[in-house]
Scaffold this active site. Structure first.
Site, mmCIF file in Angstrom:
data_model
loop_
_atom_site.group_PDB
_atom_site.id
_atom_site.type_symbol
_atom_site.label_atom_id
_atom_site.label_comp_id
_atom_site.label_asym_id
_atom_site.label_seq_id
_atom_site.Cartn_x
_atom_site.Cartn_y
_atom_site.Cartn_z
ATOM 1 N N SER A 143 1.099 -1.194 -0.039
ATOM 2 C CA SER A 143 0.183 0.142 0.169
ATOM 3 C C SER A 143 0.902 1.683 -0.211
ATOM 4 C CB SER A 143 -1.177 0.214 1.092
ATOM 5 O OG SER A 143 -1.903 -0.859 1.359
ATOM 6 N N ARG A 158 7.752 6.540 -3.900
ATOM 7 C CA ARG A 158 8.362 6.913 -2.574
ATOM 8 C C ARG A 158 7.944 6.768 -1.417
ATOM 9 N NH1 ARG A 158 4.089 9.553 -4.295
ATOM 10 N NH2 ARG A 158 5.954 10.857 -6.313
ATOM 11 N N ASP A 196 -3.778 -1.576 -2.181
ATOM 12 C CA ASP A 196 -5.337 -1.593 -0.813
ATOM 13 C C ASP A 196 -6.125 -0.925 -1.330
ATOM 14 O OD1 ASP A 196 -4.156 1.059 -0.406
ATOM 15 O OD2 ASP A 196 -3.967 0.528 1.253
HETATM 16 C C1 BGC Z 1 -0.582 5.282 0.087
HETATM 17 C C2 BGC Z 1 -0.887 4.417 -0.696
HETATM 18 C C3 BGC Z 1 -2.116 4.058 0.196
HETATM 19 C C4 BGC Z 1 -3.300 4.781 1.182
HETATM 20 C C5 BGC Z 1 -3.849 4.504 1.860
HETATM 21 C C6 BGC Z 1 -0.904 5.718 0.846
HETATM 22 O O1 BGC Z 1 0.084 6.839 2.190
HETATM 23 O O2 BGC Z 1 0.326 5.923 -0.197
HETATM 24 O O3 BGC Z 1 0.082 4.225 -1.678
HETATM 25 O O4 BGC Z 1 -3.219 3.267 -0.835
HETATM 26 O O5 BGC Z 1 -1.783 5.628 1.854
HETATM 27 O O6 BGC Z 1 -2.964 3.000 2.882
#
Ligand code: BGC
Length: 476
Positions: A143, A158, A196
């Site tokens: 995620s 990142r 996610d």
């Molecule tokens: C991430 C995402 C993720 C979201 C929720 C963000 O900080 O960059 O990829 O979907 O958090 O988990």
């Protein structure tokens, strides 16, 4: 609030102005959001990554098979085995949760992959009791923002959510994960690396065909939706069929990193400056669970340090001075205090922070929590409204997951009110009437969603669609 002294009353009014996002501002943010979604899909790119995910279609409910799912979220690590049964849209699941040790989030890359591989190995050994297994297909929910040239590939753009592990940004995480697994001889094939949000959208669509968008409102925040390949200019060189669907992981936490529209306060600016990645995730830092408690804490410290305002006067607030000492569940408890005299909030402050509070101080504290929680819900609605407007969805369901969505008091209802204001829906005829666009609690995206995406990928490879597949030999 009749007996709140003037200095505190003035502060409450100041904070109300600072944190209230009115309907006009919501619309302005939404319009800018639409522009940024388009920019992210264009060849030039924008600050929202709009990552193509190679998840190319919704499930039908007829998917079958046994899959592993690994979820590396912000707080926990979860491993599941999911059996998609031959009953339409039904599945069985067994799962184990492992705490993600805090020190791993800022530790060494090797330690992270070793820990993940250990958890997976433990899971397979426990649940399969040493049986010989065919190679298991795994959906890995990672995620974080990743550039995916293929579904079994993902270069970390990142770290977000306070993670800061050297040597992973700019690298493909799949070989790192696979090397740790191979060392242990666990018979697993990574079939799909997913986000996610994509998992949430697909898992929700499995049981509800009206689902069009998947969102996470948790430690971080983000959304995914289904685009047509023909509307993704940055993929034009691949000559994919124009009407072929492609899930896009928006990574909308990065919205407005240029600070053009979001009404940031001095407190949001500090949160950003003191984070491991200043200048990144501007939107996320105003609305996600990781930051809500921190914004609240910064306001209270600022008020206390202002000699003209008398709050927690003469008290030692050292505990409150510690960054990230309050998480969003603290704010939830403040908002949930059922007592007129806010005695539970008073207990919270004395037990957790060793601060004694007066009734007027408690009034300010409660109002501040409401303002921060309401701002988060209202701004979140802008992202949903932007996708719906861009895609021309007049009615649909949005599947949402995450601790803030599921546990933060009034978040859903405040978001729904904001959506109504942005999209100018007429008043409801009865309270039971559904909103044209409803944000609903999702199916388990990082478990069932990951399994479904693995199943959908296997199926399309078998049918000869090799788009976005790096190692076709794995998909047998
Ligand atoms: C991430 C995402 C993720 C979201 C929720 C963000 O900080 O960059 O990829 O979907 O958090 O988990």
């Amino acid at each position: 609030m009749a007996d709140v002294p003037k200095d505190l009353l003035q502060q409450i009014e100041r904070l109300e102005k600072l944190f209230t996002v009115d309907a006009h501002m919501l619309k302005k943010v939404t319009d800018h959001f639409i522009t940024e979604l388009d920019k992210g899909l264009s060849v030039e790119g924008g600050s929202i990554p709009m990552n193509p995910t190679w998840c190319m279609g919704f499930p039908t409910g007829d998917e079958t098979g046994t899959f592993l799912a690994l979820d590396m979220g912000g707080t926990n690590l979860r491993v599941c085995e999911i059996i998609l049964t031959d009953q339409k849209s039904e599945f069985d699941i067994i799962q184990s949760k492992y705490r993600m040790p805090e020190e791993l989030k800022t530790g060494e890359s090797d330690e992270l992959w070793e820990y993940i591989a250990d958890c997976l190995q433990q899971f397979v050994e426990t649940h399969h009791n040493g049986q010989k297994l065919d190679e298991l297909h795994l959906g890995f929910t990672f995620s974080f923002p990743a550039t995916q040239d293929y579904i079994d590939h993902g270069v970390l753009q990142r770290w977000t959510k306070g993670f800061d592990i050297a040597g992973v940004e700019g690298e493909n995480v799949v070989p790192m994960f696979e090397a740790a697994i191979a060392k242990r001889g666990v018979p697993i094939k990574l079939t799909a690396l997913i986000n996610d949000t994509t998992g949430t959208m697909i898992a929700s669509a499995y049981t509800d065909p009206k689902m069009k968008i998947g969102c996470i409102f948790g430690t971080g925040c983000n959304a995914a939706y289904m685009e047509d390949c023909g509307s993704i200019p940055k993929l034009a060189h691949m000559n994919l069929p124009k009407d072929m669907p492609m899930a896009i992981n928006c990574e909308w936490g990065a919205f407005d990193n240029e600070h053009k529209v979001l009404p940031r306060t001095q407190y949001d600016i500090i949160v950003d400056k003191d984070s491991p990645r200043p200048g990144q995730q501007a939107f996320e830092k105003m609305i996600a669970g990781l930051y809500l408690g921190e914004i609240f804490r910064l306001v209270l410290v600022d008020l206390h340090d202002n000699k003209e305002i008398h709050i927690f006067e003469g008290q030692n607030i050292d505990k409150l001075r510690k960054a990230y000492t309050l998480d969003s569940s603290f704010l939830s408890l403040v908002e949930e205090d059922p007592f007129e005299n806010l005695s539970e909030t008073g207990d919270l402050f004395s037990n957790k922070l060793s601060i004694t509070t007066t009734r007027p101080e408690l009034e300010l504290i409660r109002r501040l929590a409401e303002l921060i929680g309401t701002r988060a819900a209202r701004l979140s609605a802008c992202g949903v409204a932007a996708i719906a407007k861009k895609k021309g969805y007049k009615t649909c369901h949005v599947g949402a997951d995450g601790s803030v969505f599921n546990k933060y008091p009034h978040f859903k209802q405040r978001g729904a009110v904001a959506l109504r204001e942005i999209l100018d829906w007429p008043a409801k005829k009865s309270p039971k009437e559904e909103d044209p666009i409803e944000i609903l609690a999702a199916e388990d995206g990082s478990g069932v969603g990951a399994a479904l995406i693995a199943a959908l990928t296997l199926k399309r490879v078998k049918e000869g669609n090799f788009a976005g597949i790096l190692h076709p030999e794995k998909y047998k």
